[in-house]
Design a protein around this motif. Structure first.
Motif, mmCIF file in Angstrom:
data_model
loop_
_atom_site.group_PDB
_atom_site.id
_atom_site.type_symbol
_atom_site.label_atom_id
_atom_site.label_comp_id
_atom_site.label_asym_id
_atom_site.label_seq_id
_atom_site.Cartn_x
_atom_site.Cartn_y
_atom_site.Cartn_z
ATOM 1 N N GLY A 26 0.825 -1.274 -0.108
ATOM 2 C CA GLY A 26 0.027 -0.204 0.241
ATOM 3 C C GLY A 26 0.835 1.454 0.156
ATOM 4 N N PRO A 27 0.285 2.370 0.025
ATOM 5 C CA PRO A 27 1.056 3.607 -0.112
ATOM 6 C C PRO A 27 1.666 3.999 1.144
ATOM 7 C CG PRO A 27 -1.337 3.996 -0.651
ATOM 8 C CD PRO A 27 -1.290 2.386 -0.112
ATOM 9 N N GLY A 28 1.358 3.623 2.484
ATOM 10 C CA GLY A 28 2.197 3.969 3.479
ATOM 11 C C GLY A 28 1.130 3.680 4.832
ATOM 12 N N ASP A 29 -0.148 3.813 4.917
ATOM 13 C CA ASP A 29 -0.918 3.710 5.673
ATOM 14 C C ASP A 29 -0.847 2.190 6.249
ATOM 15 O OD1 ASP A 29 -3.075 3.303 7.836
ATOM 16 O OD2 ASP A 29 -4.425 4.398 7.026
ATOM 17 N N PRO A 30 -0.421 1.830 7.396
ATOM 18 C CA PRO A 30 -0.272 0.259 7.753
ATOM 19 C C PRO A 30 -1.662 -0.309 7.577
ATOM 20 C CG PRO A 30 0.915 1.518 9.262
ATOM 21 C CD PRO A 30 0.139 2.635 8.477
ATOM 22 N N GLY A 31 -2.753 0.526 7.971
ATOM 23 C CA GLY A 31 -3.867 -0.121 7.974
ATOM 24 C C GLY A 31 -4.302 -0.518 6.596
ATOM 25 N N LEU A 32 -3.737 -0.245 5.535
ATOM 26 C CA LEU A 32 -4.377 -0.561 4.125
ATOM 27 C C LEU A 32 -3.774 -1.963 3.691
ATOM 28 C CD1 LEU A 32 -4.229 2.849 2.185
ATOM 29 C CD2 LEU A 32 -6.187 1.626 3.228
ATOM 30 N N LEU A 33 -2.935 -2.742 4.609
ATOM 31 C CA LEU A 33 -2.324 -4.042 4.382
ATOM 32 C C LEU A 33 -3.643 -4.851 4.051
ATOM 33 C CD1 LEU A 33 0.634 -4.481 6.446
ATOM 34 C CD2 LEU A 33 0.518 -4.342 4.084
ATOM 35 N N THR A 34 -3.860 -5.814 3.197
ATOM 36 C CA THR A 34 -4.806 -6.819 3.227
ATOM 37 C C THR A 34 -4.621 -8.035 4.178
ATOM 38 O OG1 THR A 34 -3.721 -8.045 1.454
ATOM 39 C CG2 THR A 34 -5.101 -6.198 0.767
ATOM 40 N N ARG A 104 8.504 -10.286 -0.667
ATOM 41 C CA ARG A 104 9.169 -9.205 -1.733
ATOM 42 C C ARG A 104 7.974 -8.201 -1.406
ATOM 43 N NH1 ARG A 104 11.222 -5.018 -2.840
ATOM 44 N NH2 ARG A 104 12.134 -4.449 -4.759
ATOM 45 N N ALA A 105 8.164 -7.109 -0.592
ATOM 46 C CA ALA A 105 7.316 -6.093 -0.288
ATOM 47 C C ALA A 105 7.536 -4.905 -1.137
ATOM 48 C CB ALA A 105 7.156 -5.832 1.143
ATOM 49 N N VAL A 106 6.504 -4.609 -1.552
ATOM 50 C CA VAL A 106 6.902 -3.065 -2.484
ATOM 51 C C VAL A 106 5.763 -2.026 -1.925
ATOM 52 C CG1 VAL A 106 7.612 -4.241 -4.348
ATOM 53 C CG2 VAL A 106 5.336 -3.818 -4.379
ATOM 54 N N THR A 107 6.006 -0.905 -2.228
ATOM 55 C CA THR A 107 5.269 0.326 -2.007
ATOM 56 C C THR A 107 3.988 0.075 -2.967
ATOM 57 O OG1 THR A 107 6.825 1.727 -1.458
ATOM 58 C CG2 THR A 107 4.727 2.730 -2.165
ATOM 59 N N GLY A 108 2.635 0.388 -2.519
ATOM 60 C CA GLY A 108 1.676 0.210 -3.396
ATOM 61 C C GLY A 108 1.143 -1.220 -3.956
ATOM 62 N N ASP A 109 1.115 -1.288 -5.425
ATOM 63 C CA ASP A 109 0.589 -2.545 -5.908
ATOM 64 C C ASP A 109 1.708 -3.290 -6.634
ATOM 65 O OD1 ASP A 109 -1.435 -4.703 -6.662
ATOM 66 O OD2 ASP A 109 -0.788 -3.651 -8.530
ATOM 67 N N PRO A 110 2.144 -4.414 -6.510
ATOM 68 C CA PRO A 110 3.112 -4.926 -7.325
ATOM 69 C C PRO A 110 3.150 -5.076 -8.841
ATOM 70 C CG PRO A 110 2.663 -6.620 -5.560
ATOM 71 C CD PRO A 110 1.486 -5.460 -5.598
ATOM 72 N N GLY A 111 1.798 -4.969 -9.271
ATOM 73 C CA GLY A 111 1.514 -4.716 -10.681
ATOM 74 C C GLY A 111 1.472 -3.406 -11.351
ATOM 75 N N LEU A 112 1.203 -2.278 -10.176
ATOM 76 C CA LEU A 112 1.190 -0.935 -10.974
ATOM 77 C C LEU A 112 2.221 -0.012 -10.497
ATOM 78 C CD1 LEU A 112 -0.906 0.679 -12.462
ATOM 79 C CD2 LEU A 112 -2.115 1.220 -10.463
ATOM 80 N N ASP A 113 2.725 -0.249 -9.326
ATOM 81 C CA ASP A 113 3.790 0.518 -8.710
ATOM 82 C C ASP A 113 5.267 -0.016 -8.829
ATOM 83 O OD1 ASP A 113 2.296 2.714 -7.528
ATOM 84 O OD2 ASP A 113 1.363 0.923 -6.676
ATOM 85 N N GLY A 135 -2.036 -5.111 -3.722
ATOM 86 C CA GLY A 135 -1.963 -4.292 -2.639
ATOM 87 C C GLY A 135 -2.633 -2.696 -3.192
ATOM 88 N N VAL A 136 -2.896 -1.638 -2.165
ATOM 89 C CA VAL A 136 -3.608 -0.736 -2.659
ATOM 90 C C VAL A 136 -2.646 0.219 -3.499
ATOM 91 C CG1 VAL A 136 -4.829 1.522 -1.872
ATOM 92 C CG2 VAL A 136 -5.213 -0.751 -0.749
ATOM 93 N N ALA A 137 -2.767 0.390 -4.696
ATOM 94 C CA ALA A 137 -1.943 1.181 -5.535
ATOM 95 C C ALA A 137 -2.074 2.701 -4.993
ATOM 96 C CB ALA A 137 -2.536 1.227 -6.904
ATOM 97 N N THR A 138 -0.830 3.128 -5.147
ATOM 98 C CA THR A 138 -0.354 4.576 -4.575
ATOM 99 C C THR A 138 -1.223 5.395 -5.452
ATOM 100 O OG1 THR A 138 1.794 3.991 -4.263
ATOM 101 C CG2 THR A 138 1.308 6.408 -4.544
ATOM 102 N N ALA A 139 -1.368 5.417 -6.816
ATOM 103 C CA ALA A 139 -2.226 6.091 -7.582
ATOM 104 C C ALA A 139 -3.741 6.121 -7.295
ATOM 105 C CB ALA A 139 -1.845 6.045 -9.045
#
Length: 555
Positions: A26-34, A104-113, A135-139
């Motif tokens: 996700g973009p930063g808020d820990p609460g947005l983890l699935t 492997r954890a990435v910011t936002g979504d693995p397919g879009l960010d 994950g929740v994409a940053t955009a």
């Protein structure tokens, strides 16, 4: 759950060479983890995360998980100020080939960010099995937190553009569209991106919102138009700035209009948004209060002022616990979460559990103490119906009746510095009391130097005092809070102690409850925000009013 769902079992069968999970944090808020992301993190042997989301995901990983860093600091990179970025794909595959589960954890979504797709392809070509947890994409997440929906009532085309790699053809296509455009850029480049869109055919008066630090308590959003954003940044002294390279999400289109966003900015309008709030309590006590403060948009900073230690002579406590088992007591009264913890630890030492309370009436001084008992497996028989204090407990405590009460003794496990109010009141009601020191409270060690400087220099927006001892101990170990800091006290006695130490009390809880204290601070923050808006002033945190403070920090 559907038995055919791929997530029915927490993890797929792991091949001999391991499994890689590409996970969107996700973009930063820990609460947005699935939920699926949390499951994967809990089972990881190796966690390879981008620095921006390492703290978000690490809390869900098991203790001892291997966390190799993606950045490597050596002498050359340190001199240049640019750390070396490891080859993430090789790092991931090397770990998987040892038969371990790799996340492997990435910011936002693995397919879009980011570049996760290249790493997935490398795994596929090397025969390393992998899975993807979206994950929740940053955009997508950042505009939602900025109060800028990407589609309106009529629906609209939505385009996503990365300004760093956009070609002239790309700008021409989105410029010719009348839909929403979500642009990933930086503070320095967003004005240039706006100019590209105008050159490509978008009207200069098209609304534009720009958000930095999205979904975190550092979030800030500017509203302008494609033609005015450069001037807005200049007038607001946003640029030039050494922080100009910070990533932003810009939304172009009517959904980002200033008047519309003013109504829909749910996140940045929280009553304590961005406030740094000092919570001077023991670590265990601070957790629930910090969670409540976060719900108001605050950034809690926990500083233990009291350390809890076992009694110097444990024999009295040991005799009392044995008396519980042998039927010595009619009642046991808990006046704090720490008292519950002390008795629970003694139970575990003797191999006992909540069943040892059978036949004994249990009292709790308040909701938090009652919750600690329920977690232990004990439902209290008595919790004050009014004030949550020793006096409130006495209001509801029944007098001793030799006809209905076969035993006249109460076990009272307490701190070594507890007041005698409850003991005296129980004796007056006809009860015998075993007043037992279950734990000692001592002054904690001083916090780190930067925390002490922030306390004395006005770096905190508010401090919550939950007892007179927290006032005395905080001032003793860290110094007196700056006069711009909002002082919130749980009750008149605590407020009096604060004033005796030269502090101005701004907020007084209507009830002696930490939850009500946090509510009172939130109400104060909301009133302060409303007053600033009514006066046409910029909404600023208390710490931004101190001499030398920056008007608006975005870090």
């Amino acid at each position: 759950m559907n038995p055919s769902s791929p997530t029915t079992s927490a993890f797929p069968v792991v091949a001999a060479q391991g499994l890689v999970t590409f996970l969107g944090a996700g973009p930063g808020d820990p609460g947005l983890l699935t939920l699926r992301a949390v499951e994967a993190l809990a089972g990881a042997d190796v966690l390879i995360a981008e620095p921006e989301v390492l703290d978000v995901v690490r809390t869900h990983a098991r203790a001892g998980v291997d966390t190799p860093q993606l950045t490597v600091a050596d002498e050359l990179s340190a001199a240049a100020g640019v750390p070396v970025i490891r080859d993430a794909a090789n790092l991931v595959m090397e770990a998987a080939r040892t038969g371990r589960r790799v996340v492997r954890a990435v910011t936002g979504d693995p397919g879009l960010d980011g570049n996760a797709a290249a790493e997935m392809l490398a795994c596929a070509r090397a025969g390393v099995p992998f899975e993807v947890v979206p994950g929740v994409a940053t955009a997508v997440g950042v505009p939602a937190y900025a109060g800028v929906p990407l589609r309106g009532e009529q629906g609209a085309d939505v385009r996503f553009v990365d300004a760093r790699h956009a070609s002239q053809r790309c700008w021409s296509e989105v410029g010719a569209s009348d839909g929403s455009v979500v642009v990933s850029a930086t503070l320095e480049t967003v004005a240039a991106a706006a100019a590209e869109l105008v050159s490509a055919g978008r009207k200069p008066e098209t609304p534009l919102s720009v958000t930095v630090g999205g979904t975190t308590t550092r979030q800030r959003t500017w509203t302008a138009t494609l033609g005015t954003i450069a001037q807005v940044f200049k007038q607001g002294k946003v640029l030039p700035s050494p922080e100009g390279a910070r990533p932003v999400i810009a939304v172009v289109g009517e959904q980002g209009a200033a008047a519309r966003r003013e109504e829909m900015a749910w996140f940045e309008s929280k009553p304590l948004f961005g406030w740094r709030v000092l919570v001077p309590r023991t670590k265990e006590q601070a957790a629930s209060l910090s969670d409540q403060l976060r719900s108001y948009g605050a950034v809690p900073h926990e500083v233990p002022t009291i350390a809890v230690e076992p009694p110097r002579t444990p024999q009295q406590m040991e005799r009392a616990v044995k008396g519980l088992v042998t039927g010595r007591y009619e009642w046991i009264a808990f006046t704090s979460v720490n008292a519950v913890k002390a008795v629970r630890e003694k139970f575990e030492e003797y191999g006992l559990d909540a069943r040892a309370f059978a036949g004994i009436k249990v009292a709790a001084v308040g909701e938090q103490t009652a919750a600690a008992l329920v977690e232990f497996g004990v439902k209290p028989d008595l919790v004050p119906s009014g004030e949550q204090s020793a006096a409130g407990l006495l209001e509801d405590w029944p007098p001793y009746d030799p006809v209905f009460d076969p035993i006249d003794r109460v076990f009272l496990p307490r701190a070594d510095i507890a007041t005698e109010t409850l003991v005296a009141g129980l004796i007056e009601l006809g009860w015998e009391v075993d007043d037992v020191t279950a734990y000692r409270t001592v002054r904690a060690s001083p916090p780190p130097a930067d925390t002490r400087e922030a306390i004395k220099g006005g770096g905190f927006d508010a401090v919550l005092f939950t007892s007179s001892s927290t006032v005395r101990n905080l001032v003793g170990i860290a110094g007196k809070p700056h006069n711009v800091t909002v002082i919130a006290c749980i009750g008149p006695a605590t407020a009096k102690t604060a004033e005796e130490h030269g502090l101005r009390v701004d907020v007084l809880s209507p009830e002696p409850s930490v939850g009500k204290l946090a509510e009172a601070l939130a109400a104060y923050g909301e009133a302060r925000r409303d007053a600033a808006k009514a006066a046409g002033e910029t909404v600023a945190r208390p710490s931004e009013r101190r001499p030398g403070a920056r008007r608006r920090r975005t870090t």
